[in-house]
Design an enzyme around this catalytic site. Structure first.
Site, PDB file in Angstrom:
ATOM      1  CG  HIS A  10       2.983  -0.051  -1.676  1.00 50.75           C
ATOM      2  ND1 HIS A  10       1.608  -0.234  -1.723  1.00 50.75           N
ATOM      3  CD2 HIS A  10       3.195   0.813  -0.654  1.00 50.75           C
ATOM      4  CE1 HIS A  10       1.023   0.466  -0.779  1.00 50.75           C
ATOM      5  NE2 HIS A  10       1.972   1.134  -0.115  1.00 50.75           N
ATOM      6  N   GLY A  11       2.207  -1.158  -5.124  1.00 50.31           N
ATOM      7  CA  GLY A  11       0.884  -1.313  -5.711  1.00 50.31           C
ATOM      8  C   GLY A  11      -0.214  -1.282  -4.659  1.00 50.31           C
ATOM      9  CB  THR A  13      -2.761  -2.937   0.085  1.00 48.26           C
ATOM     10  OG1 THR A  13      -3.178  -1.766   0.818  1.00 48.26           O
ATOM     11  CG2 THR A  13      -1.272  -2.844  -0.223  1.00 48.26           C
ATOM     12  CD  GLU A  84       4.000   5.165   4.524  1.00 44.33           C
ATOM     13  OE1 GLU A  84       4.995   5.905   4.620  1.00 44.33           O
ATOM     14  OE2 GLU A  84       3.084   5.338   3.697  1.00 44.33           O
TER      15      GLU A  84
END
Length: 206
Positions: A10-11, A13, A84
């Site tokens: 994911h990008g 955070t 995760e």
């Protein structure tokens, strides 16, 4: 029929940026940099005819691949087994000397093959791998088509790569990851083979 899977992390955070422990129990969103990373990934891979997208149950994975869903009308499905790893008692805490020392202990133990060890209230590598394999089996068995995008998380991605390459979990850390990094694997009906390792061209082309 051969199937090609594009596995990405994911990008970014705010938790990534601020050094706060972020695991399965933290349902954070990608930040502005994460959105830019997602757009760069989309621009780089938008011409691939993905048949379907799979994301974890945590919103930061969907947000990373949302440009494909909205601009290309690609169907997606959430698979919570791709969440995760749970870091248990450490989740939501800012990294400090004690936590870093604890993590060094866990990571060192895992590299030695002590894979049933995990933080209080969290998961061990073996527990993570068990559910991740269940999620991968579900995707392989239920996917129809040839090209698939799978967005997941750092430690989960490393577990996936161990499965794909047949490597022991003690070698998880040999698979590097950055936000939106890409690994490409092919499934021939009986098993996986790794085709591309840690692709970051879209990250470096800023």
């Amino acid at each position: 029929m051969k199937k090609t899977f594009y596995f990405i992390r994911h990008g970014r955070t705010d938790f990534n940026q601020k050094g706060i422990v972020q695991g399965r129990g933290i349902n954070s969103s990608i930040n502005e940099e994460g959105k830019r990373q997602a757009e760069r990934f989309f621009d780089h891979y938008k011409d691939i005819a993905f048949d379907k997208i799979y994301v974890s149950g945590l919103k930061r994975t969907y947000q990373t691949v949302e440009p494909f869903v909205k601009n290309k009308n690609i169907p997606f499905e959430r698979v919570k087994d791709l969440d995760e790893i749970s870091w248990g008692e450490y989740e939501g805490l800012e990294l400090n000397d004690k936590i870093l020392a604890d993590f060094d202990h866990y990571l060192g133990s895992w590299r030695k093959g002590e894979l049933d060890l995990g933080p209080e209230g969290g998961e061990s590598p073996n527990e993570l791998y068990k559910r991740v394999k269940k999620g991968l089996d579900f995707i392989v068995e239920n996917s129809s088509g040839t090209n698939f995008l799978v967005c997941t998380h750092g430690r989960t991605l490393r577990s996936i790569m161990c499965h794909v390459t047949g490597s022991p979990l003690s070698q998880m850390d040999e698979f590097p990851h950055e936000n939106t990094c890409l690994y490409i694997a092919e499934h021939d009906g009986t098993g996986f083979s790794l085709k591309k390792h840690f692709c970051t061209q879209h990250i470096s082309n800023e």
